[in-house]
Design an enzyme around this catalytic site. Sequence first.
Site, PDB file in Angstrom:
ATOM      1  N   GLY A 100     -13.087  74.277 141.612  1.00  0.00           N
ATOM      2  CA  GLY A 100     -13.970  73.232 142.134  1.00  0.00           C
ATOM      3  C   GLY A 100     -15.425  73.510 141.802  1.00  0.00           C
ATOM      4  O   GLY A 100     -15.765  74.548 141.242  1.00  0.00           O
ATOM      5  N   ARG A 103     -20.902  75.467 142.354  1.00  0.00           N
ATOM      6  CA  ARG A 103     -22.379  75.501 142.386  1.00  0.00           C
ATOM      7  C   ARG A 103     -22.961  74.220 141.786  1.00  0.00           C
ATOM      8  O   ARG A 103     -24.135  74.174 141.444  1.00  0.00           O
ATOM      9  CB  ARG A 103     -22.903  76.709 141.639  1.00  0.00           C
ATOM     10  CG  ARG A 103     -22.309  76.878 140.244  1.00  0.00           C
ATOM     11  CD  ARG A 103     -22.901  78.067 139.561  1.00  0.00           C
ATOM     12  NE  ARG A 103     -22.178  78.373 138.333  1.00  0.00           N
ATOM     13  CZ  ARG A 103     -22.575  79.274 137.463  1.00  0.00           C
ATOM     14  NH1 ARG A 103     -23.693  79.923 137.660  1.00  0.00           N
ATOM     15  NH2 ARG A 103     -21.874  79.526 136.387  1.00  0.00           N
ATOM     16  N   GLY A 139     -23.403  80.293 144.557  1.00  0.00           N
ATOM     17  CA  GLY A 139     -23.835  78.907 144.383  1.00  0.00           C
ATOM     18  C   GLY A 139     -25.029  78.735 143.462  1.00  0.00           C
ATOM     19  O   GLY A 139     -25.512  77.629 143.251  1.00  0.00           O
ATOM     20  N   ARG A 196     -12.252  66.887 134.807  1.00  0.00           N
ATOM     21  CA  ARG A 196     -11.702  67.912 133.904  1.00  0.00           C
ATOM     22  C   ARG A 196     -10.179  67.839 133.858  1.00  0.00           C
ATOM     23  O   ARG A 196      -9.568  67.240 134.739  1.00  0.00           O
ATOM     24  CB  ARG A 196     -12.095  69.295 134.452  1.00  0.00           C
ATOM     25  CG  ARG A 196     -13.588  69.483 134.544  1.00  0.00           C
ATOM     26  CD  ARG A 196     -14.001  70.171 135.847  1.00  0.00           C
ATOM     27  NE  ARG A 196     -15.455  70.065 136.015  1.00  0.00           N
ATOM     28  CZ  ARG A 196     -16.321  70.858 135.412  1.00  0.00           C
ATOM     29  NH1 ARG A 196     -15.881  71.844 134.651  1.00  0.00           N
ATOM     30  NH2 ARG A 196     -17.614  70.674 135.549  1.00  0.00           N
ATOM     31  N   ASP A 265     -10.173  74.142 133.304  1.00  0.00           N
ATOM     32  CA  ASP A 265     -11.191  73.565 134.189  1.00  0.00           C
ATOM     33  C   ASP A 265     -12.494  73.300 133.440  1.00  0.00           C
ATOM     34  O   ASP A 265     -13.404  72.677 133.989  1.00  0.00           O
ATOM     35  CB  ASP A 265     -11.448  74.477 135.403  1.00  0.00           C
ATOM     36  CG  ASP A 265     -11.755  75.906 135.004  1.00  0.00           C
ATOM     37  OD1 ASP A 265     -10.906  76.542 134.353  1.00  0.00           O
ATOM     38  OD2 ASP A 265     -12.861  76.397 135.317  1.00  0.00           O
TER      39      ASP A 265
HETATM   40  P1  AMP Z   1     -17.274  78.741 134.925  1.00  0.00           P
HETATM   41  O1  AMP Z   1     -16.702  79.995 134.357  1.00  0.00           O
HETATM   42  O2  AMP Z   1     -18.759  78.698 134.940  1.00  0.00           O
HETATM   43  O3  AMP Z   1     -16.678  77.523 134.336  1.00  0.00           O
HETATM   44  O4  AMP Z   1     -16.886  78.751 136.478  1.00  0.00           O
HETATM   45  C1  AMP Z   1     -15.569  78.852 136.961  1.00  0.00           C
HETATM   46  C2  AMP Z   1     -15.552  78.550 138.442  1.00  0.00           C
HETATM   47  O5  AMP Z   1     -16.361  79.476 139.149  1.00  0.00           O
HETATM   48  C3  AMP Z   1     -16.050  77.183 138.824  1.00  0.00           C
HETATM   49  O6  AMP Z   1     -15.322  76.743 139.928  1.00  0.00           O
HETATM   50  C4  AMP Z   1     -17.494  77.452 139.185  1.00  0.00           C
HETATM   51  O7  AMP Z   1     -18.025  76.491 140.059  1.00  0.00           O
HETATM   52  C5  AMP Z   1     -17.377  78.806 139.876  1.00  0.00           C
HETATM   53  N1  AMP Z   1     -18.617  79.579 139.827  1.00  0.00           N
HETATM   54  C6  AMP Z   1     -19.151  80.232 138.761  1.00  0.00           C
HETATM   55  N2  AMP Z   1     -20.290  80.854 139.105  1.00  0.00           N
HETATM   56  C7  AMP Z   1     -20.496  80.596 140.407  1.00  0.00           C
HETATM   57  C8  AMP Z   1     -21.499  80.957 141.370  1.00  0.00           C
HETATM   58  N3  AMP Z   1     -22.532  81.732 141.034  1.00  0.00           N
HETATM   59  N4  AMP Z   1     -21.369  80.477 142.610  1.00  0.00           N
HETATM   60  C9  AMP Z   1     -20.350  79.712 142.982  1.00  0.00           C
HETATM   61  N5  AMP Z   1     -19.359  79.345 142.143  1.00  0.00           N
HETATM   62  C10 AMP Z   1     -19.432  79.773 140.880  1.00  0.00           C
HETATM   63 MG    MG Z   2     -16.530  75.735 134.488  1.00  0.00          MG
END
Ligand code: AMP
Ligand code: MG
Length: 502
Positions: A100, A103, A139, A196, A265
Amino acid sequence: MNSPDTRLTLRHSVATLPLTNSFAALPPAFYTRLASTPLPAPYLVCANPAAADLIGLDAAALHSEGFLQVFSGNARHAQSAPLSAVYSGHQFGVWAGQLGDGRAILLGEAAAPSVSPEGAYELQLKGAGMTPYSRMGDGRAVLRSSIREFLCSEAMAGLGIPTSRALSVIGSDQRVMRETPETTAVVTRMAPSFVRFGSFEHWYQNDRQQELQTLADYVIARSYPELSDVAQPYQALLQEVTGRTAELVAQWQAVGFMHGVLNTDNMSILGLTLDYGPFGFMEAYDPAHICNHTDSQGRYSYKMQPQIGHWNCYALGQALLPLISEVDDVHAALADYQPRFDRKMATLWHAKLGLVATMENDQELIDALLLILQRSRVDFPLFFRRLAALDLSDTQGDAPLRDLFLDRAAFDAWALQYRARLRQENSIDAARAQAMNRVNPKYVLRNYLAQIAIDKAQQKDFSEVEKLLTILQHPFDEQPEHAHYAALPPDWAGKLEVSCSS
Ligand code: AMP
Ligand code: MG
């Protein structure tokens, strides 16, 4: 001379920018309504007039206090209905369960189709605070990764590759912990939809067929209206997304773009490049290159991307099976992937080589080239720019091209074949050069260029971000005053490591 832009007559300030939110009209299970967390003492790092133009936002508004407040997440736009969406996904080939928007906060959709031919864009703040989907995260997004996302979104748009766009980066001195402490930022992204593959997998894996159908109907109505009255709309949706994904990956391969984290995702239902993290552009050509330091197995290496795109479409196909009913119909839709990819790839390789006709041994010529590029670790963008200047009837001028190769004899042998092939279609030097320079970028976002801009930005000098933005928005133009931005990377660039940390 450009003709005057008669398309836009209305320019909005931030306060008058009309926002709607069709995603918010979905049942509450699809998202959580929430407010962003204020970003302490925000400052503008960079704003993008080209993206503002797409939503009818006045370029002058980008430098207003209202812009800073709304797009840092510190003030709520009067018409926004902020929310974070739920989705799930496969990460590195393994089912990861619920993820989900951990952030990201969707503000709403801006721009009526009458203003922008591309239609409405959703505006999303990334790094605007914790959400119910943050899991272990804080976040926030760091300035480093926000600048990379901002610049690469616009670089891809400049290359003509489907992508989410970026409106701005707003920074703060607030620090969060990554490998080391880093300052935070909020990047505002824009896309017609942020749905997605994992949004569909979420409902499938939770056995919630009603929500699955609601989501499919929403996506079709909003983004694929032409599919709404075909006999098998869900199969048609899968087929269309499969085709778009195949063509998207082919476009990545052609410019040497590596996404780095092709989890389901991060796969856009519109076939856009989405969620920029540890991406990279191919420099010294190596098909096994892994741009993401965290990806020890090379699942998302350059040469794996086409297969992974296909794998991800299978995950989407599985999720849509309850709506499509017949496994054979799912397979039939997915069967489009390989031919669509192959056709697009062949077209793009032809264009890169300046070939107009299609001839029998063309694939061999391409394969032979890729082999010598790999053996000599030739810089991918530089090679194709220099190849465009090749003189068909005179090898004297080959030196700059030839010098890129450790094995010059191998280049000479290939160039002999290439010239023979060009002669077969009576290729004309000037016309070919012009056509090749329209598809082979002179400027790509090399890691070291991004790093220089980031290092300066961390010292509060944002000029390099601004400069890269303008250069990369016109990657095919010569821009002789910026020629050094197209040069081979310096030695220190080899030590740069980009990981999932963001
Ligand atoms: P990503 O690898 O950036 O596509 O992120 C994968 C998942 O981790 C997604 O659900 C993002 O929203 C969550 N996510 C990544 N970094 C953070 C963060 N610093 N705080 C909260 N959620 C995160
Ligand atoms: Mg992502």
